[in-house]
Design an enzyme around this catalytic site. Structure first.
Site, PDB file in Angstrom:
ATOM      1  N   GLU A  15      86.595 -10.090  17.475  1.00 32.39           N
ATOM      2  CA  GLU A  15      87.821 -10.326  16.568  1.00 32.39           C
ATOM      3  C   GLU A  15      88.656 -11.381  17.440  1.00 32.39           C
ATOM      4  O   GLU A  15      89.267 -12.027  16.623  1.00 32.39           O
ATOM      5  CB  GLU A  15      88.523  -9.004  16.279  1.00 32.39           C
ATOM      6  CG  GLU A  15      88.005  -8.309  15.177  1.00 32.39           C
ATOM      7  CD  GLU A  15      86.781  -7.095  15.990  1.00 32.39           C
ATOM      8  OE1 GLU A  15      86.519  -6.266  15.134  1.00 32.39           O
ATOM      9  OE2 GLU A  15      86.735  -7.209  17.090  1.00 32.39           O
ATOM     10  N   PHE A  29      91.120   7.985  11.894  1.00 35.10           N
ATOM     11  CA  PHE A  29      90.076   7.413  12.709  1.00 35.10           C
ATOM     12  C   PHE A  29      90.290   6.016  12.506  1.00 35.10           C
ATOM     13  O   PHE A  29      90.592   5.309  11.428  1.00 35.10           O
ATOM     14  CB  PHE A  29      88.747   7.776  12.019  1.00 35.10           C
ATOM     15  CG  PHE A  29      87.527   6.997  12.615  1.00 35.10           C
ATOM     16  CD1 PHE A  29      87.271   7.197  14.182  1.00 35.10           C
ATOM     17  CD2 PHE A  29      86.959   5.946  11.876  1.00 35.10           C
ATOM     18  CE1 PHE A  29      86.138   6.239  14.547  1.00 35.10           C
ATOM     19  CE2 PHE A  29      85.857   5.265  12.254  1.00 35.10           C
ATOM     20  CZ  PHE A  29      85.611   5.481  13.809  1.00 35.10           C
ATOM     21  N   GLN A  30      90.380   5.219  13.662  1.00 38.84           N
ATOM     22  CA  GLN A  30      90.648   3.858  13.684  1.00 38.84           C
ATOM     23  C   GLN A  30      91.958   3.417  12.724  1.00 38.84           C
ATOM     24  O   GLN A  30      92.097   2.402  12.358  1.00 38.84           O
ATOM     25  CB  GLN A  30      89.566   2.957  12.962  1.00 38.84           C
ATOM     26  CG  GLN A  30      88.346   3.134  13.802  1.00 38.84           C
ATOM     27  CD  GLN A  30      87.036   1.885  13.435  1.00 38.84           C
ATOM     28  OE1 GLN A  30      87.155   1.645  12.189  1.00 38.84           O
ATOM     29  NE2 GLN A  30      86.444   1.563  14.293  1.00 38.84           N
ATOM     30  N   LYS A  63      93.059   0.777   2.929  1.00 37.70           N
ATOM     31  CA  LYS A  63      91.813   0.800   2.130  1.00 37.70           C
ATOM     32  C   LYS A  63      92.029   1.264   0.700  1.00 37.70           C
ATOM     33  O   LYS A  63      91.457   0.688  -0.205  1.00 37.70           O
ATOM     34  CB  LYS A  63      90.902   1.600   2.780  1.00 37.70           C
ATOM     35  CG  LYS A  63      89.440   1.365   2.176  1.00 37.70           C
ATOM     36  CD  LYS A  63      88.422   1.986   3.132  1.00 37.70           C
ATOM     37  CE  LYS A  63      86.872   1.801   2.638  1.00 37.70           C
ATOM     38  NZ  LYS A  63      85.869   2.335   3.419  1.00 37.70           N
ATOM     39  N   MET A  99      92.018 -22.079  39.145  1.00 39.51           N
ATOM     40  CA  MET A  99      93.456 -22.319  39.300  1.00 39.51           C
ATOM     41  C   MET A  99      94.222 -21.193  40.317  1.00 39.51           C
ATOM     42  O   MET A  99      95.099 -21.275  40.857  1.00 39.51           O
ATOM     43  CB  MET A  99      94.198 -22.456  37.864  1.00 39.51           C
ATOM     44  CG  MET A  99      95.668 -23.008  37.986  1.00 39.51           C
ATOM     45  SD  MET A  99      95.786 -24.432  38.799  1.00 39.51           S
ATOM     46  CE  MET A  99      95.187 -25.693  37.167  1.00 39.51           C
TER      47      MET A  99
END
Length: 625
Positions: free
Chosen positions: A100, A162-163, A212, A535
């Site tokens: 993602e 969940f999630q 959802k 760097m």
């Protein structure tokens, strides 16, 4: 739109960015109480796949279609699945990313190249949190980006389902606005508003969180355009404002005339182009002002490409690793005419020593930036292109810059960008950048990760056009380069796309090479491999007595072999002989290629202004630090 529009529910996450009076919060329906406002359906001649949506998910997709979105980057998942199902019936191109974060960076780059908001999607929980780095990156660089995230059903919100993650809460500090849509009838307008706001005024990322059950629920409501009704159940977090859809702010004539007079009267004027010149489509006006009145130009790193670097007026970019002559010009100018810059610390160093003898004209679309870091003697809040045109019309005469231009030319000769390249030593990274530049067209798009390789690309590539340097500036996100190249190549399939990456940056997001192979994208990655986080190691050598802790890799993969494993072309480059042929062969590859360039591990980036130092105290070698 008026303050009664869906934009009144936009969550402006930084009070300093408010440019309009905060309206009263709209009445909302659903679980937050209040009424519901119905909307007219789309015009009968709308032929989109979801012209008359039947679910919240279809309403979201219909809004994207109405906005002209035809490309999306994302990763599937349970909570966002209804939206993906609605995409099944569209002609939109969806690029499935490996992670993602890569989706956010690819969409960000897509937006930078096209000038229109890029769109990314992710599911709830870890899908949404994986977007955060990309959102923060876009927020820091004011890039137009829209994120759609799935969320658990509304009756489970707050129950540690969940999630589940408080996506609105997590992303509030790193978005221009975010929403949770809790009514399917409001989804279309909420998504429409998010797209509009991402591109309005000072651009930036927006996010719509979609539970959802809301995306699965039935609706007959289609997104509207310029509707003055409120947006039920688009639940904002923080202060709200309406986007300036009826026109950007414009400075009064006397302010423009004073700024124009100051420019005309200056003996050592300097134009400074920030990223806002490019984002505001103001490069033509900026170039005309500079050339017509023969005023020297410097840019910021985000402003690279706003002015051709092969023009004799251009002193390239200024700041920590900018050219010595750009920093000298800033230090000695008596009028700094800055456009679309926030004067960040990498540009200014010690603000008290920045342009110490100069009056400052500051043009910016965001009033919050005026005098935030550098005091503006002549503030001009407005659209960069329009303001520059008005200043040009108001100029009573051109400043006399002949002597000043000669002095700038002397600095260019005194402090050139240069490096030693003994043929019997390891290849220099600057040489690789120059070799690729020479082998590619002028409109080539360059993306980078973050680190030494980013600075070498910015220093040794000659940029002539806007939207050709796509990088992470404010946030400094390692791993940005490859997914950005995916987004750039998707946006401009007929142009050459080159990514300069470091071994450290490449290791962070190399999985996105699978996407480039799957999509058949014609991009070429040059890994400037010095087996270190270069760097960091340079700073350790310069400021920590050479104590190289956790900055060097005792082993790195064979990146050419890794590329082959992904299905891309893999090439190894270790010496000067044959460099041109190797570069040409990689560029001519049909599809993605990776060139593992084993460069001198001890090479450092110079010039360099020590953090918090004065711009004119730039070091040309390590001994100068």
């Amino acid at each position: 739109m008026t303050d009664g529009s869906p934009g009144a529910a936009a969550a402006e996450t930084r009070e300093t960015r408010e440019t309009a009076e905060t309206p009263d919060p709209p009445e909302t329906g659903g679980e937050h109480g209040g009424g519901e406002t119905k909307r007219d359906e789309l015009d009968s001649d709308d032929t989109g796949a979801h012209a008359t949506p039947t679910t919240g998910a279809e309403a979201a997709v219909a809004a994207l279609e109405r906005a002209g979105v035809d490309t999306l980057f994302g990763v599937q998942g349970g909570a966002i699945m209804p939206v993906y199902d609605a995409l099944y019936d569209t002609d939109a191109r969806h690029v499935t990313m490996a992670h993602e974060q890569g989706a956010a960076h690819a969409a960000d780059a897509y937006g930078q190249v096209t000038g229109e908001p890029g769109v990314c999607l992710a599911t709830s929980g870890p899908g949404a949190t994986n977007l955060v780095t990309g959102l923060a990156d876009a927020d820091m660089d004011s890039d137009p980006l829209v994120a759609l995230t799935g969320q658990v059903p509304t009756d489970l919100v707050g129950g540690d389902a969940f999630q589940e993650t408080d996506t609105v809460g997590v992303t509030t500090p790193v978005t221009k606005a975010n929403y949770m849509a809790t009514d399917p009838d409001a989804v279309g307008d909420t998504v429409d508003e998010a797209v509009s706001l991402a591109a309005a005024g000072r651009q930036g990322p927006t996010l719509v969180d979609l539970p959802k059950n809301v995306t699965q629920a039935e609706t007959t409501e289609s997104p509207t355009v310029d509707d003055d009704s409120t947006s039920p159940d688009a639940t904002p977090d923080g202060p709200t404002r309406s986007p300036e859809s009826e026109g950007l702010p414009s400075p009064p004539d006397p302010a423009v005339e004073r700024a124009a007079r100051a420019l005309a009267d200056a003996e050592r004027p300097l134009l400074l182009a920030g990223g806002g010149v490019i984002a505001g489509e103001a490069t033509a006006q900026f170039r005309e002002l500079a050339r017509t009145h023969e005023v020297p130009v410097v840019t910021t790193m985000p402003g690279i490409g706003a002015f051709p670097e092969d023009d004799e007026l251009c002193l390239s970019w200024a700041g920590m690793h900018g050219t010595g002559y750009a920093n000298a010009a800033i230090t000695h100018c008596d009028l700094l005419f800055a456009v679309g810059t926030r004067f960040d610390d990498r540009l200014t160093g010690d603000v008290s020593t920045f342009a110490p003898d100069a009056e400052v004209v500051h043009v910016d679309v965001d009033p919050a930036e005026i005098s935030k870091n550098v005091h503006a003697d002549y503030p001009l809040v407005g659209d960069a292109a329009r303001v520059l045109s008005r200043v040009a019309d108001a100029l009573p005469a051109s400043p006399d810059t002949e002597g000043w231009r000669e002095r700038c030319a002397e600095w260019r000769e005194q402090y050139p960008l240069t490096y030693a390249a003994p043929p019997d030593e390891a290849i220099k990274p600057q040489f690789v950048v120059e070799a690729v530049d020479e082998a590619t067209p002028e409109d080539t798009i360059v993306t980078t990760g973050v680190g030494q390789h980013q600075m070498w690309a910015a220093q040794y590539w000659t940029f002539r056009e806007p939207r050709t340097f796509v990088s992470s500036h404010g946030l400094g996100t390692m791993g940005y380069g490859l997914p950005a190249a995916v987004g750039a190549a998707t946006a401009a399939p007929d142009r050459e796309v080159v990514c300069f990456d470091g071994d450290g940056s490449f290791l962070m997001t190399c999985q996105e090479l699978s996407v480039a192979v799957r999509e058949g994208l014609d991009l070429t990655v040059f890994v400037l491999n010095n087996e270190a986080v270069g760097m960091v190691r340079q700073w350790q050598d310069g400021f920590y007595e050479g104590r190289r802790m956790a900055s060097e890799y005792p082993w790195v993969p064979d990146f050419a072999a890794l590329a082959e494993a992904f299905g891309a072309e893999g090439v190894r480059l270790t010496e000067y002989d044959g460099t041109a042929e190797t570069v040409r062969a990689a560029l001519d590859t049909d599809g993605p290629a990776v060139v593992d360039c084993h460069v001198d591990p001890e090479e450092k980036v110079f010039p360099m202004v020590a953090g918090g130092g004065a711009n004119d105290e730039f070091a040309l070698t390590e001994d100068h630090l």
